[in-house]
Design a protein around this motif. Structure first.
Motif, mmCIF file in Angstrom:
data_model
loop_
_atom_site.group_PDB
_atom_site.id
_atom_site.type_symbol
_atom_site.label_atom_id
_atom_site.label_comp_id
_atom_site.label_asym_id
_atom_site.label_seq_id
_atom_site.Cartn_x
_atom_site.Cartn_y
_atom_site.Cartn_z
ATOM 1 N N ARG A 62 -10.416 -18.422 -40.982
ATOM 2 C CA ARG A 62 -9.883 -19.492 -41.827
ATOM 3 C C ARG A 62 -9.302 -20.613 -40.975
ATOM 4 O O ARG A 62 -9.554 -21.789 -41.214
ATOM 5 N N PRO A 85 -8.881 -22.338 -54.453
ATOM 6 C CA PRO A 85 -9.756 -21.281 -53.942
ATOM 7 C C PRO A 85 -10.400 -21.675 -52.620
ATOM 8 O O PRO A 85 -10.725 -22.845 -52.404
ATOM 9 N N ILE A 86 -10.551 -20.709 -51.753
ATOM 10 C CA ILE A 86 -11.189 -20.914 -50.456
ATOM 11 C C ILE A 86 -12.681 -21.126 -50.681
ATOM 12 O O ILE A 86 -13.324 -20.364 -51.395
ATOM 13 N N ASP A 87 -13.233 -22.158 -50.075
ATOM 14 C CA ASP A 87 -14.646 -22.507 -50.236
ATOM 15 C C ASP A 87 -15.478 -21.758 -49.194
ATOM 16 O O ASP A 87 -15.623 -22.215 -48.058
ATOM 17 N N MET A 122 -18.672 -21.240 -49.100
ATOM 18 C CA MET A 122 -19.900 -21.961 -48.737
ATOM 19 C C MET A 122 -19.601 -22.960 -47.619
ATOM 20 O O MET A 122 -20.381 -23.096 -46.679
ATOM 21 N N ASP A 123 -18.463 -23.629 -47.715
ATOM 22 C CA ASP A 123 -18.058 -24.573 -46.671
ATOM 23 C C ASP A 123 -17.839 -23.845 -45.348
ATOM 24 O O ASP A 123 -18.252 -24.329 -44.295
ATOM 25 N N ASN A 148 -21.189 -23.011 -43.917
ATOM 26 C CA ASN A 148 -21.795 -24.240 -43.389
ATOM 27 C C ASN A 148 -21.172 -24.643 -42.064
ATOM 28 O O ASN A 148 -21.875 -25.050 -41.141
ATOM 29 N N SER A 156 -20.416 -15.608 -60.563
ATOM 30 C CA SER A 156 -20.011 -16.546 -59.504
ATOM 31 C C SER A 156 -18.889 -15.957 -58.639
ATOM 32 O O SER A 156 -18.885 -16.149 -57.423
ATOM 33 N N ARG A 173 -19.132 -15.174 -54.611
ATOM 34 C CA ARG A 173 -18.134 -15.629 -53.630
ATOM 35 C C ARG A 173 -17.637 -14.467 -52.770
ATOM 36 O O ARG A 173 -17.528 -14.588 -51.557
ATOM 37 N N LEU A 182 -10.429 -14.588 -49.137
ATOM 38 C CA LEU A 182 -10.380 -15.178 -50.482
ATOM 39 C C LEU A 182 -8.996 -15.133 -51.116
ATOM 40 O O LEU A 182 -8.672 -15.981 -51.956
ATOM 41 N N ASP A 235 -10.093 -17.826 -57.941
ATOM 42 C CA ASP A 235 -11.497 -17.727 -58.357
ATOM 43 C C ASP A 235 -12.090 -16.394 -57.901
ATOM 44 O O ASP A 235 -13.107 -16.349 -57.208
#
Length: 172
Positions: A15, A28-30, A32-33, A36, A75, A79, A130, A154
């Motif tokens: 993180r 919420p922690i992304d 997908m980001d 990436n 979803s 995640r 998360l 989330d």
């Protein structure tokens, strides 16, 4: 240091490395980001069987792996699966292009009981990624409702329930 504590420390490191310095760290922690930023492709696919939430695969001569996620999962499950597979990557990533590895995230009795060391490690990693413990301690002490915590993070009821229980905040 226990394997769970090692997984938690690794999630904190990830993180901080990927979003802590120049990105949003509030839930919420992304995931997908984060993937990436690590250069990891995430492919959501309908081609997986219902008992497979996802998997990570690094093929020979590839620099980085790909995470495959079951399109039919909710979803919040997607995640968690991405966070779980990032845990496998973070623990086992190697520089050698000639290496290969893969981990499959099955939805079965063995995975739910947490008897496999690598799966337990990746689950602990995903939970911390998360649902950061520091955040949970603050909101729990502030009397947030379970619904508000779950919505803010989330995550699923099951994931939050397990995390709160493991942190000793919820007694079952």
């Amino acid at each position: 240091m226990s394997d769970v504590q090692q997984a938690i420390e690794a999630a904190v490191q990830l993180r901080l490395k990927t979003i802590g310095e120049d990105g949003p760290t509030t839930p919420p922690i992304d995931v997908m980001d984060i993937a990436n930023r690590l250069g990891i492709k995430v492919e959501v696919t309908p081609k997986l069987k219902n008992n497979i939430d996802g998997f990570i695969l690094k093929k020979k001569d590839e620099d980085i792996p790909t995470i495959y996620v079951n399109e039919n999962s909710s979803s919040v499950r997607q995640r968690f699966t991405i966070a779980h597979e990032l845990g496998h990557y973070w623990k086992n990533h190697v520089i050698d292009k000639n290496s290969e590895y893969g981990y499959v995230d099955f939805r079965n009795e063995q995975s739910s009981k947490g008897t496999n060391y690598d799966e337990r490690w990746a689950n602990s990693f995903a939970a911390e990624l998360l649902m950061p413990a520091k955040f949970l301690y603050i909101v729990w002490a502030s009397n947030w409702s379970i619904y508000n915590i779950k919505s803010t993070l989330d995550v699923s009821d099951a994931a939050l329930g397990n995390r709160l229980t493991n942190l000793g905040l919820l007694k079952i």
